[in-house]
Design a protein around this motif. Structure first.
Motif, PDB file in Angstrom:
ATOM      1  N   PHE A  92       0.821  -1.210   0.000  1.00  0.00           N
ATOM      2  CA  PHE A  92       0.000   0.000   0.000  1.00  0.00           C
ATOM      3  C   PHE A  92       0.857   1.262   0.000  1.00  0.00           C
ATOM      4  O   PHE A  92       0.420   2.327  -0.435  1.00  0.00           O
ATOM      5  N   HIS A  93       2.115   1.135   0.469  1.00  0.00           N
ATOM      6  CA  HIS A  93       3.026   2.283   0.442  1.00  0.00           C
ATOM      7  C   HIS A  93       3.463   2.586  -0.981  1.00  0.00           C
ATOM      8  O   HIS A  93       3.564   3.744  -1.381  1.00  0.00           O
ATOM      9  N   ASP A  94       3.732   1.547  -1.755  1.00  0.00           N
ATOM     10  CA  ASP A  94       4.286   1.718  -3.092  1.00  0.00           C
ATOM     11  C   ASP A  94       3.288   1.458  -4.210  1.00  0.00           C
ATOM     12  O   ASP A  94       3.660   1.470  -5.382  1.00  0.00           O
ATOM     13  N   ALA A  95       2.007   1.198  -3.879  1.00  0.00           N
ATOM     14  CA  ALA A  95       1.006   0.981  -4.928  1.00  0.00           C
ATOM     15  C   ALA A  95       0.950   2.166  -5.874  1.00  0.00           C
ATOM     16  O   ALA A  95       0.779   2.019  -7.091  1.00  0.00           O
ATOM     17  N   ALA A  96       1.125   3.360  -5.295  1.00  0.00           N
ATOM     18  CA  ALA A  96       1.041   4.569  -6.110  1.00  0.00           C
ATOM     19  C   ALA A  96       2.124   4.625  -7.180  1.00  0.00           C
ATOM     20  O   ALA A  96       1.939   5.264  -8.217  1.00  0.00           O
ATOM     21  N   ASN A  97       3.257   3.982  -6.944  1.00  0.00           N
ATOM     22  CA  ASN A  97       4.349   4.026  -7.921  1.00  0.00           C
ATOM     23  C   ASN A  97       3.889   3.581  -9.297  1.00  0.00           C
ATOM     24  O   ASN A  97       4.258   4.156 -10.321  1.00  0.00           O
ATOM     25  N   ALA A  98       3.106   2.509  -9.325  1.00  0.00           N
ATOM     26  CA  ALA A  98       2.714   1.921 -10.598  1.00  0.00           C
ATOM     27  C   ALA A  98       1.525   2.614 -11.232  1.00  0.00           C
ATOM     28  O   ALA A  98       1.396   2.631 -12.456  1.00  0.00           O
ATOM     29  N   ILE A  99       0.631   3.198 -10.419  1.00  0.00           N
ATOM     30  CA  ILE A  99      -0.648   3.621 -10.978  1.00  0.00           C
ATOM     31  C   ILE A  99      -0.958   5.104 -10.831  1.00  0.00           C
ATOM     32  O   ILE A  99      -1.968   5.567 -11.367  1.00  0.00           O
ATOM     33  N   THR A 157      11.771   1.296  -6.349  1.00  0.00           N
ATOM     34  CA  THR A 157      10.794   1.680  -7.367  1.00  0.00           C
ATOM     35  C   THR A 157      10.373   3.135  -7.165  1.00  0.00           C
ATOM     36  O   THR A 157      10.118   3.852  -8.132  1.00  0.00           O
ATOM     37  N   THR A 158      10.318   3.567  -5.917  1.00  0.00           N
ATOM     38  CA  THR A 158       9.919   4.943  -5.613  1.00  0.00           C
ATOM     39  C   THR A 158      10.903   5.938  -6.204  1.00  0.00           C
ATOM     40  O   THR A 158      10.518   6.900  -6.877  1.00  0.00           O
TER      41      THR A 158
END
Length: 334
Positions: free
Chosen positions: A22-29, A279-280
């Protein structure tokens, strides 16, 4: 006692994996949602599925985490497992702090910082040459590559499309973002889920429950993949707003380029260098790269500065928290 500690390590590792999701979900979308190429719900489902698939594609990054960060060979099983527990606590605490403030910091470096901090506090060895080669160098290289490649690729795209009708062109890029966002989510799974596999694998190797020659057990791969997918589906709206809107206003063409470059860097680092990169760091620098092609002022450098501060602080902050817990448990660790 060892059985209980291994179970605790597995539980904490999967918990870290979930917070990573949930911390890095934003990276992809984030860019796909902000350009309305995908609805938030569809984007989260797609990212969760591709995270799971990516997690099953390799183990090289996991093996780096398990064998190239902290030296547990001279520690008793009991002490080694408690050090791993403290490392995970340090990483999880920093993940939650940065998530709360909406800062897209690196879960990768939080975990590595946790391992280093706990190892030092327990008077164990750290493979400094490996940390330098496989963590520090890629940590610097990946955002530089992300920014540079995204900038020049975007310049090329703008030149090729300079005479095309803007409305139709952006519609096509919006469709293309479905593919680039999926590729980014796949790269996220390939990189980040493997770090959890590496920690669990390290614990299993410590107590002799895994064979180094046989590699990572299948159940570890599936559990790590499922945990990061579940966390991804839970979403990361705070960080998504930072990446999708606060750095620059992303259009579909720039979103496609940023995602494509980020995915390429992630695959190259995982498959070529076996390096656990962030990824971030990669996607944020790529977003800044495509934004800079508008004009330098199009990038909100104040927000970028806050993110960079979180990048710099992540390893030492997670190391400090892990070391603190290790010192508190030192009478138990021995």
């Amino acid at each position: 006692m060892e059985v209980a500690l291994v179970i605790l390590v597995v539980a904490l590792a999967l918990g870290f994996d979930y917070t990573n999701g949930f911390h890095d979900a934003a990276n992809a979308i984030a860019t796909s949602v902000s350009t309305r190429a995908l609805t938030p719900r569809i984007a989260l489902i797609m990212a969760a599925v591709m995270n799971f698939v990516g997690a099953m594609l390799g183990t090289t990054v996991a093996e780096t985490i398990a064998t190239s960060i902290v030296d547990l060979t001279d520690a008793s099983n009991h002490s080694a497992l408690l050090v791993i527990v403290c490392a995970l606590v340090g990483a999880i605490v920093w993940n939650l702090i940065t998530w709360w403030f909406g800062l897209p910091s690196s879960s990768t470096h939080a975990l590595i910082g946790g391992l280093v901090g706990a190892g030092l506090a327990a008077s164990l060895g750290v493979y400094w040459s490996s940390v330098y080669a496989k963590v520090v160098v890629p940590m610097v290289l990946s955002p530089v590559l992300g920014f540079t490649l995204a900038f020049f690729l975007m310049v090329g795209v703008l030149w090729l499309l300079r005479n095309r009708p803007p409305t139709r062109t952006m519609r096509r890029f919006r469709l293309a973002q479905t593919v680039s966002a999926a590729a980014m989510a796949l790269g996220h799974g390939l990189q980040d889920a493997q770090k959890t596999m590496g920690v669990i694998y390290l614990a299993l190797l410590t107590v002799g429950w895994a064979d180094k020659d046989a590699g990572i057990p299948l159940w570890v791969k599936v559990a790590a993949a499922a945990a990061i997918s579940a966390g991804t589906y839970a979403g990361g709206w705070r960080i998504m707003r930072t990446l999708g809107r606060k750095i620059i206003e992303v259009d579909p063409a720039r979103g496609f380029v940023a995602e494509s470059v980020s995915a390429t860097v992630l695959y190259g680092m995982a498959m070529g260098l076996h390096a656990p990169v962030s990824t971030t760091h990669t996607v944020t620098s790529a977003i800044m790269g495509v934004g800079a092609t508008k004009r330098a002022s199009a990038v909100r450098w104040g927000v970028a500065k806050n993110i960079a501060t979180a990048w710099v602080l992540t390893i030492p902050a997670a190391a400090f928290v892990a070391a603190l817990f290790t010192l508190l448990l030192r009478p138990v660790i021995g």
